[in-house]
Design a protein around this motif. Structure first.
Motif, mmCIF file in Angstrom:
data_model
loop_
_atom_site.group_PDB
_atom_site.id
_atom_site.type_symbol
_atom_site.label_atom_id
_atom_site.label_comp_id
_atom_site.label_asym_id
_atom_site.label_seq_id
_atom_site.Cartn_x
_atom_site.Cartn_y
_atom_site.Cartn_z
ATOM 1 N N UNK A 161 1.340 -50.677 -20.669
ATOM 2 C CA UNK A 161 2.133 -49.746 -19.866
ATOM 3 C C UNK A 161 1.257 -48.863 -18.969
ATOM 4 N N UNK A 162 -0.066 -48.932 -19.206
ATOM 5 C CA UNK A 162 -0.971 -48.105 -18.401
ATOM 6 C C UNK A 162 -1.429 -48.863 -17.164
ATOM 7 N N UNK A 163 -1.944 -48.096 -16.213
ATOM 8 C CA UNK A 163 -2.469 -48.705 -14.998
ATOM 9 C C UNK A 163 -3.866 -49.259 -15.276
ATOM 10 N N UNK A 166 -6.343 -46.479 -15.789
ATOM 11 C CA UNK A 166 -6.166 -45.813 -17.082
ATOM 12 C C UNK A 166 -6.746 -46.676 -18.204
ATOM 13 N N UNK A 169 -10.424 -46.462 -18.209
ATOM 14 C CA UNK A 169 -10.821 -45.153 -18.748
ATOM 15 C C UNK A 169 -10.749 -45.139 -20.281
ATOM 16 N N UNK B 86 6.251 -44.155 -18.423
ATOM 17 C CA UNK B 86 5.772 -45.271 -19.255
ATOM 18 C C UNK B 86 6.802 -45.635 -20.323
ATOM 19 N N UNK B 104 -3.522 -38.564 -22.400
ATOM 20 C CA UNK B 104 -3.736 -38.262 -20.983
ATOM 21 C C UNK B 104 -3.298 -36.831 -20.689
#
Lengths: 255, 274
Positions: A161-163, A166, A169, B86, B104
């Protein structure tokens, strides 16, 4: 590359451990999946007699690797290790203090349940398939089919679900943690390797030796060179036949 | 002429049930437009409604809210079933920016408010802290998700009233799917319990007699560990997980109480009244 491989035959009267791994021989690593590499490194470290079989038969849990020993099938690399520790009276963590064993567990889980998904997402979504370093080409249709399945799993687990930035990182933070903890030590907990070194090596080897075009490989070289040094140490110690294995000789037996 | 009255009644009843279900589901999922004051420096924490035994029945909102309290960052709760971009909870809104994923959010807030509750850790300790955070959030989380949603029927006890049985049914369906994708649901219930026990052991052995994981001051990972363990210690008193903690890892329960007393003195006041 079907996943319904033929069932191999085993000699259940012998004490040999049959180690069944999916035939994902890489150009630069013995297996593109970190878990077979982890388990085989453990077998070598623990000096447990074993015979490696490369076949696409998955475990009862639908995963790779699995083992067969004296008529018993065991799935999941960590359950395999627990089983083998009992069967062969092995404890590669014996020299660790109680606190170190705790940290060992935490690192194992960070590597296998977090960094693993960074690896998977990068390999299947953001890298050129040719850079995977597979010893055989995957036909585009099969690649697309597998990628769809991986996307579904990665979204279910959460990492998907993250880019891309991301995910990079998140991987960086895990690599940083490993590098910080390893420091200048030869292995994670000093001069003697332990179980978690097998897993950390199985995973890091994918970044350091296989995904050489990936940004994580570049990052390791630049900012966490002790992780690269560590991979070479593990390889030189437990895989002196690395190059022969890649060529398909020595320790791999096909049925 | 043959009368199909029986089938007709069945059809009407089925249609009625579908309509009622859709109404109940929509009531929970209806996205009321949230409004924020973007001129203020307040952090809006968007999370599910309060539980009856824990401030949040999900570990991540509890982690994030605990962090906000430890870091003394001014915040305002917005209780809503609206999920982040998300598709998850919690998320924050701050000065016009929406941000999902609890970790985050923490990284963003650390920068915005110039906070670092890990400042007292050595480089090596930071590495260990990261490892424990990931063990708890990417492994123990799935153990507990499977224990609650995959093996056996989930109980509504302790849940917010707005989460009715139909909502729970849909959550269970999704969690089963996700837990299989992640891998934990491929194991048996006994194996999953064993995996969880190894995680508790690691946490307990590392914590030892210390007040928090790394001494007398909590760090980010303490917030994550507390968010997760509180689900067991305070919200699932009848579960075998709580039983094993009480019996074999009592320092984990002691840790939960330390965190609760230090950062949630209003615990009882914030809960949804039973």
């Amino acid at each position: 590359m079907g996943l319904r491989g033929s069932k191999p035959t085993f000699d259940d009267s012998s004490n040999v451990v049959y180690f069944i791994q999916i035939p994902l021989r890489g150009l630069r690593v013995p297996n593109l999946s970190p878990f077979p590499l982890k388990l085989e490194t453990y077998l070598r470290m623990a000096k447990i007699p074993h015979e490696s079989i490369m076949i696409s038969t998955l475990s009862s849990k639908g995963k790779t690797p699995w083992i067969r020993h004296r008529g018993k099938d065991v799935a999941d690399s960590q359950f395999c290790i627990e089983y083998l520790n009992k069967q062969f009276g092995v404890n590669l963590n014996e020299h660790l203090t109680k606190e170190q064993q705790a940290v060992s567990r935490a690192i194992l889980k960070m590597v296998e349940e977090n960094l693993y998904w960074v690896l998977v997402c990068y390999r299947w979504f953001f890298m050129n398939p040719k850079d995977m370093g597979l010893s055989q080409n995957i036909p585009s249709l099969i690649f697309a089919f597998i990628r769809r399945r991986v996307r579904k799993y990665a979204n279910g687990q959460g990492m998907g679900r993250h880019s891309q930035e991301e995910i990079f990182h998140i991987g960086k933070l895990d690599l940083q943690a490993l590098s910080n903890y390893l420091g200048e030590k030869k292995f994670l907990f000093g001069d003697q390797p332990s179980e978690t070194d097998c897993s950390a090596f199985g995973m890091l080897a994918q970044f350091v030796f296989s995904n050489i075009e990936s940004p994580h490989c570049a990052l390791i070289k630049k900012e966490f060179p002790n992780l690269e040094r560590y991979c070479h140490t593990m390889r030189n110690t437990f895989w002196p036949d690395w190059d022969q294995v890649l060529k398909g000789d020595a320790s791999s037996t096909k049925l | 002429m043959h009368c199909n009255c029986g089938n007709t009644k069945l059809l009407i009843a089925a249609a009625g049930a579908v309509a009622a279900s859709a109404f109940i589901l929509l009531k929970f999922c209806r996205k009321k437009k949230l409004t924020f004051n973007d001129d203020s420096n307040v952090v809006y924490l968007v999370q599910l409604p309060r539980g009856k035994r824990v401030p949040s029945i999900s570990p991540f909102p509890l982690k994030l809210e605990t962090y906000l309290r430890v870091a003394k960052i001014p915040y305002e709760n917005v209780f809503s079933s609206q999920f982040s971009t998300k598709g998850k909870t919690p998320w924050i809104h701050h000065r016009g920016t929406d941000l999902g994923d609890s970790q985050f959010c923490i990284e963003y807030l650390n920068k915005q408010f110039n906070v670092d509750i890990n400042a007292h850790l050595t480089k090596e300790q930071r590495g260990v802290a990261r490892a424990f955070l990931k063990m708890v959030e990417e492994n123990l989380y799935w153990v507990l998700a499977c224990a609650r949603w995959v093996f056996g029927s989930p109980s509504r006890a302790g849940f917010p009233s707005s989460m009715n049985s139909l909502v729970l049914y849909f959550i269970q369906r999704k969690v089963k799917q996700y837990a299989y994708a992640q891998g934990m649901a491929r194991h048996s219930a006994k194996e999953v319990f064993h995996i969880g026990k190894l995680d508790y052991q690691a946490l307990s052995d590392f914590l030892g007699d210390k007040k928090f994981l790394f001494g007398d001051k909590p760090c980010e990972t303490d917030c994550g560990v507390f968010g997760m363990l509180a689900q067991v210690v305070f919200n699932q008193p009848d579960s075998p997980h709580y039983e094993v903690i009480k019996k074999e890892f009592p320092n984990l329960e002691r840790f939960c109480w330390s965190m609760r007393e230090a950062y949630w003195p209003d615990w009882d006041q914030v809960l949804e009244k039973a």
